[in-house]
Motif scaffolding. Structure first.
Motif, PDB file in Angstrom:
ATOM      1  N   UNK A 140       0.855  -1.186   0.000  1.00 23.13           N
ATOM      2  CA  UNK A 140       0.000   0.000   0.000  1.00 23.13           C
ATOM      3  C   UNK A 140       0.891   1.235   0.000  1.00 23.13           C
ATOM      4  N   UNK A 141       0.262   2.372  -0.294  1.00 25.16           N
ATOM      5  CA  UNK A 141       1.018   3.614  -0.265  1.00 25.16           C
ATOM      6  C   UNK A 141       0.876   4.396  -1.556  1.00 25.16           C
ATOM      7  N   UNK A 142       1.704   5.426  -1.681  1.00 26.72           N
ATOM      8  CA  UNK A 142       1.623   6.311  -2.830  1.00 26.72           C
ATOM      9  C   UNK A 142       2.978   6.462  -3.509  1.00 26.72           C
ATOM     10  N   UNK A 143       2.913   6.703  -4.802  1.00 29.60           N
ATOM     11  CA  UNK A 143       4.083   7.113  -5.569  1.00 29.60           C
ATOM     12  C   UNK A 143       3.672   8.364  -6.341  1.00 29.60           C
ATOM     13  N   UNK A 144       4.512   9.371  -6.291  1.00 23.98           N
ATOM     14  CA  UNK A 144       4.247  10.625  -6.982  1.00 23.98           C
ATOM     15  C   UNK A 144       5.334  10.856  -8.018  1.00 23.98           C
ATOM     16  N   UNK A 145       4.927  11.106  -9.250  1.00 27.09           N
ATOM     17  CA  UNK A 145       5.877  11.352 -10.334  1.00 27.09           C
ATOM     18  C   UNK A 145       5.880  12.840 -10.655  1.00 27.09           C
TER      19      UNK A 145
END
Length: 199
Positions: A140-145
Motif C-alpha cells: 500500500x502507499x503512494x508514488x508521486x511522479x
C-alpha cells in the motif's frame, strides 16, 4: 498445503522490469542532449534498516550492477514507467512498474486482495541483501511522479527522466508471516547521468 507465491511475484517483477529496460537500449537515438551534467540519485529511508543513498554522476560510472534507469511505456492501453535501481555497493535493488492514468501515478496496492485490480495499481519490489536475499513487495502507499520527460525510441515508449517520491508499506515476500515495513524517499532518474542501460 497452501503455496506461497510471494517469491514468485518478486522474481517476476524483477525480471519484467529488467527486460523492459534492456529492450529500450536498442535505439541510440533515444538519448537526449543537454542533460549530461545532471545526476541520477536516490535517498531511501527504510524502517528498521536505516537510510540508503547514492549518486550516479556520469554514464561512464554506470554498470550492470550500479545504475538507475527508467523506461516510459505506452502500449496496448497501458501507460506507465518501468523503473530499476541497482546499487551493488549497498546490496540494494529496487524495481517495478508505476501505472499511470492521465499523467498521474496509481497507488501501490495489495495484489493478493481480490478487491484490487493490478491493472489499476503500481507495484515495486526491493531487496537489501542481493537478489537472493531479503525481499519485500509493495502492499500500500503512494508514488508521486514529478518533472517527467520522455525520450521516445518508438511510438510505444522510450527512456524517461523523472523524480519519484515514494511513501509505501512493503511486506516480506519470503514468509507467510505478516512482516511489514515503511519505505519513504525520493529517486531522481536522469538520462545521461548514471542511467546506464545494458546492451
Amino acid at each position: 498445503m497452501q503455496l506461497n507465491y510471494q517469491p514468485i511475484k518478486l522474481s517476476f517483477l524483477l525480471l519484467a522490469s529488467l527486460m523492459l529496460i534492456a529492450c529500450s537500449s536498442d535505439d541510440d537515438s533515444a538519448s537526449p542532449t543537454g542533460e549530461n551534467n545532471d545526476q541520477s540519485s536516490y535517498i531511501l529511508n527504510i524502517e528498521n534498516k536505516g537510510e540508503f543513498s547514492n549518486t550516479f554522476i556520469t554514464d561512464t560510472e554506470g554498470s550492470d550492477w550500479n545504475n538507475m534507469a527508467a523506461v516510459y511505456v505506452n502500449s496496448d492501453g497501458i501507460e506507465g514507467l518501468s523503473i530499476s535501481l541497482s546499487d551493488e555497493d549497498k546490496n540494494l535493488y529496487l524495481t517495478g512498474f508505476i501505472k499511470m492514468n492521465n499523467g498521474k501515478a496509481m497507488p501501490l496496492t495489495d495484489y493478493d486482495s481480490e478487491e484490487n485490480n493490478p491493472e489499476n495499481s503500481s507495484a515495486l519490489a526491493i531487496t537489501f541483501t542481493g537478489f537472493t536475499g531479503e525481499g519485500y513487495i509493495s502492499r500500500s502507499g503512494t508514488v508521486t511522479v514529478k518533472n517527467l520527460k520522455t525520450y521516445f525510441a518508438t511510438e510505444e515508449g522510450g527512456l524517461a527522466s523523472l523524480d519519484l517520491i515514494l511513501d509505501g508499506i512493503f511486506d516480506n515476500s519470503a514468509t507467510e508471516i505478516n512482516e511489514s515495513l515503511k519505505i519513504t524517499g525520493t529517486l531522481k532518474f536522469r538520462i545521461g547521468a548514471g542511467a546506464y542501460l545494458p546492451q
